[in-house]
Design an enzyme around this catalytic site. Structure first.
Site, mmCIF file in Angstrom:
data_model
loop_
_atom_site.group_PDB
_atom_site.id
_atom_site.type_symbol
_atom_site.label_atom_id
_atom_site.label_comp_id
_atom_site.label_asym_id
_atom_site.label_seq_id
_atom_site.Cartn_x
_atom_site.Cartn_y
_atom_site.Cartn_z
ATOM 1 N N SER A 135 0.872 -1.163 0.000
ATOM 2 C CA SER A 135 0.000 0.000 0.000
ATOM 3 C C SER A 135 0.912 1.216 0.000
ATOM 4 O O SER A 135 1.726 1.386 0.910
ATOM 5 C CB SER A 135 -0.859 -0.039 1.264
ATOM 6 O OG SER A 135 -1.601 1.151 1.398
ATOM 7 N N LYS A 161 -0.978 -1.039 -4.486
ATOM 8 C CA LYS A 161 -2.200 -0.285 -4.134
ATOM 9 C C LYS A 161 -1.808 1.164 -3.894
ATOM 10 O O LYS A 161 -0.889 1.449 -3.130
ATOM 11 C CB LYS A 161 -2.825 -0.913 -2.886
ATOM 12 C CG LYS A 161 -3.779 -0.037 -2.098
ATOM 13 C CD LYS A 161 -4.451 -0.846 -0.992
ATOM 14 C CE LYS A 161 -4.647 -0.025 0.270
ATOM 15 N NZ LYS A 161 -5.213 -0.840 1.368
ATOM 16 N N LYS A 163 -2.863 4.848 -2.549
ATOM 17 C CA LYS A 163 -3.809 5.659 -1.792
ATOM 18 C C LYS A 163 -4.211 6.821 -2.698
ATOM 19 O O LYS A 163 -3.347 7.404 -3.386
ATOM 20 C CB LYS A 163 -3.146 6.194 -0.516
ATOM 21 C CG LYS A 163 -2.897 5.111 0.504
ATOM 22 C CD LYS A 163 -4.208 4.623 1.099
ATOM 23 C CE LYS A 163 -3.991 3.626 2.219
ATOM 24 N NZ LYS A 163 -5.256 3.164 2.818
ATOM 25 N N ASP A 188 -7.092 2.922 -3.088
ATOM 26 C CA ASP A 188 -7.817 2.957 -1.808
ATOM 27 C C ASP A 188 -8.082 4.415 -1.452
ATOM 28 O O ASP A 188 -7.148 5.181 -1.219
ATOM 29 C CB ASP A 188 -6.980 2.273 -0.715
ATOM 30 C CG ASP A 188 -7.712 2.184 0.625
ATOM 31 O OD1 ASP A 188 -8.856 2.663 0.721
ATOM 32 O OD2 ASP A 188 -7.127 1.630 1.579
ATOM 33 N N GLU A 213 -10.961 0.553 -3.498
ATOM 34 C CA GLU A 213 -11.260 0.241 -2.095
ATOM 35 C C GLU A 213 -11.924 1.422 -1.397
ATOM 36 O O GLU A 213 -11.425 2.546 -1.465
ATOM 37 C CB GLU A 213 -9.939 -0.128 -1.401
ATOM 38 C CG GLU A 213 -10.070 -0.612 0.031
ATOM 39 C CD GLU A 213 -8.708 -1.048 0.604
ATOM 40 O OE1 GLU A 213 -7.764 -1.310 -0.185
ATOM 41 O OE2 GLU A 213 -8.595 -1.103 1.836
ATOM 42 N N ASP A 238 -13.537 -1.998 2.955
ATOM 43 C CA ASP A 238 -12.632 -2.123 4.107
ATOM 44 C C ASP A 238 -13.403 -1.609 5.328
ATOM 45 O O ASP A 238 -14.058 -2.389 6.040
ATOM 46 C CB ASP A 238 -11.345 -1.308 3.810
ATOM 47 C CG ASP A 238 -10.378 -1.209 4.983
ATOM 48 O OD1 ASP A 238 -10.700 -1.678 6.085
ATOM 49 O OD2 ASP A 238 -9.280 -0.634 4.814
ATOM 50 N N LYS A 262 -9.434 -6.975 7.921
ATOM 51 C CA LYS A 262 -8.445 -6.559 8.915
ATOM 52 C C LYS A 262 -8.914 -7.154 10.224
ATOM 53 O O LYS A 262 -10.038 -6.871 10.668
ATOM 54 C CB LYS A 262 -8.395 -5.034 9.035
ATOM 55 C CG LYS A 262 -7.715 -4.362 7.856
ATOM 56 C CD LYS A 262 -7.734 -2.866 7.993
ATOM 57 C CE LYS A 262 -7.030 -2.246 6.794
ATOM 58 N NZ LYS A 262 -7.357 -0.813 6.660
ATOM 59 N N GLY A 290 -3.731 -4.148 6.116
ATOM 60 C CA GLY A 290 -2.689 -3.829 7.097
ATOM 61 C C GLY A 290 -3.007 -2.525 7.798
ATOM 62 O O GLY A 290 -3.788 -1.715 7.288
HETATM 63 O O1 OSB Z 1 -7.155 1.639 4.578
HETATM 64 O O2 OSB Z 1 -5.820 0.013 4.334
HETATM 65 C C1 OSB Z 1 -6.089 1.106 4.858
HETATM 66 C C2 OSB Z 1 -3.120 2.168 7.029
HETATM 67 C C3 OSB Z 1 -3.766 2.832 8.036
HETATM 68 C C4 OSB Z 1 -5.131 2.965 7.981
HETATM 69 C C5 OSB Z 1 -5.861 2.434 6.918
HETATM 70 C C6 OSB Z 1 -5.215 1.739 5.914
HETATM 71 C C7 OSB Z 1 -3.825 1.641 5.960
HETATM 72 C C8 OSB Z 1 -3.035 0.987 4.913
HETATM 73 C C9 OSB Z 1 -1.703 0.468 5.343
HETATM 74 O O3 OSB Z 1 -3.361 0.926 3.755
HETATM 75 C C10 OSB Z 1 -1.408 -0.873 4.853
HETATM 76 C C11 OSB Z 1 -0.122 -1.365 5.472
HETATM 77 O O4 OSB Z 1 -0.094 -1.699 6.689
HETATM 78 O O5 OSB Z 1 0.867 -1.394 4.739
HETATM 79 MG MG MG Z 2 -8.275 0.497 3.172
#
Ligand code: OSB
Ligand code: MG
Length: 375
Positions: A135, A161, A163, A188, A213, A238, A262, A290
């Site tokens: 991510s 992925k 953001k 995401d 996402e 999510d 998660k 994660g």
């Molecule tokens: O939406 O997946 C998410 C981290 C903090 C809060 C929300 C998210 C995330 C990540 C991190 O995408 C994923 C990772 O731990 O590498």
């Molecule tokens: Mg997410």
């Protein structure tokens, strides 16, 4: 199985690389760790609640007080069969799923140690290796984003992925697709879009994303289902999925075609397995999300990802992407094929570095069981 003591601590760990999402920037983590003692064994759990209530309504400080005043005392009084009996012990407390998960997952870890089986096997896992993705947070510039992707693609990660948020979407997707037409790519939004953006989101179909996402509200199924009717890109939920019933509702309403699990968000391994199973029965693939975990939570994510319906690469990646030094040994590493090997030793299969944790600890509390009267 009786719990003799529950040790809570807060550790502070700077992130090796800052992580930016549509809801904010994280440069370091404040993390609640749980250590439980039972009959000479000790097991750890990690609470994934953030520093602020931005991803969910929990944060480390609410998790701390709920654990100290409500959850840990209930667990210390219970006579447990194993990890699977924890939800029933804690069910009087509504919500606070991330706080509950840290305790429940530690009990599962303890059970795996006591039974001398790998945690993955105890959870019902079948995979020997798990496929990994990354991510990638919002970057200060497109150039920096391209450099990051290059590094991760070179390292072998199977899915990238990105953001995204309004203003950080189409131009990056376009640039990335131009350079890497074939990679498995997803995005995401962490709830950054609204109904007025439906036409705009529909233009993402041209980028052949594996999924989009959580584009809309964090607590929504209905409008996601309206959006899914308008776009070809599969929606992945999510934030919206808190439990098995949510997964069922979302699948039946066609709000999503993929689910991110998660374990903290759904309240522990029991509910994570229930979400996994209901999705599997309906032919909906899942993957493991994660939350910028330390090695303790990461080890638990690896075990969970070994279940059969974790069909897509997860956000479970190498320790070094987050930490100068992790708090477990060995650190989590990812092969050139973009895979993590599921440990075969008893319990999580990783050793916790207690001295390093001591150095990082800024707050602690111990709760002990009252003397038990045995017949
Ligand atoms: O939406 O997946 C998410 C981290 C903090 C809060 C929300 C998210 C995330 C990540 C991190 O995408 C994923 C990772 O731990 O590498
Ligand atoms: Mg997410």
């Amino acid at each position: 199985m009786n719990i003799d003591a529950i040790h809570m601590r807060e550790i502070n760990m700077p992130l090796a690389y800052p992580f930016e999402t549509s809801f904010g920037l994280t440069t370091g983590r404040r993390i609640l760790l749980i250590e439980i003692e039972s009959e000479g064994l000790t097991a750890w759990g990690e609470c994934v609640a953030g520093e602020h209530p931005y991803f969910s309504d929990e944060m480390i400080d609410t998790a701390w007080i709920i654990t100290e005043t409500e959850l840990a005392p209930k667990l210390l009084e219970a006579d447990l069969e194993g990890g699977g009996s924890v939800p029933d012990v804690l069910k009087q407390v509504r919500g606070h799923r991330m706080a509950k998960a840290a305790l429940e997952n530690a009990v599962w870890d303890l059970e795996a140690q006591a039974e001398r089986v790998p945690l993955a096997e105890l959870l019902g896992g079948t995979r020997k290796v798990i496929p990994c993705g990354v991510s990638i947070g919002i970057q200060p510039s497109l150039e920096q984003l391209m450099d990051k992707i290059e590094t991760e693609v070179e390292a072998g990660y199977q899915r990238i992925k990105l953001k995204c948020k309004p203003g950080w979407d189409n131009h990056i997707f376009e640039a990335v697709r131009k350079r890497w037409p074939e990679i498995m790519l997803s995005c995401d939004a962490n709830s950054a879009y609204r109904m007025k953006d439906f036409d705009h989101i529909a233009t993402w179909d041209q980028f052949k994303l594996l999924m989009a996402e959580q584009p809309l509200w964090y607590d929504d199924f209905y409008f996601h289902s309206m959006l899914q009717k308008r776009i070809k890109t599969p929606i992945c939920l999510d934030e919206s999925i808190r439990n098995r019933r949510d997964a069922l509702a979302a699948i039946d309403m066609e709000s999503c075609q993929i689910i991110n699990i998660k374990v903290g968000r759904v309240g522990g391994f029991s509910e994570a397995i229930a979400v996994h199973n209901v999705a599997e029965e309906r032919g909906v693939p899942v993957w493991c999300g994660g939350m910028l975990e330390t090695g303790i939570g990461r080890a638990h994510n690896i075990a969970l990802s070994s279940l059969p319906n974790f069909l897509l690469p997860g956000d479970v990646s190498a320790s070094a992407r987050y930490w100068a030094q992790d708090i477990i040994e060995p650190e989590v590493t990812v092969s050139k094929k973009g895979e993590i090997t599921v440990p075969t030793g008893a319990g999580s299969g990783f050793a916790v570095l207690r001295e390093r944790i001591e150095d990082l600890t800024v707050r602690r509390q111990t709760l002990r069981a009252k003397a038990r009267v045995t017949a």
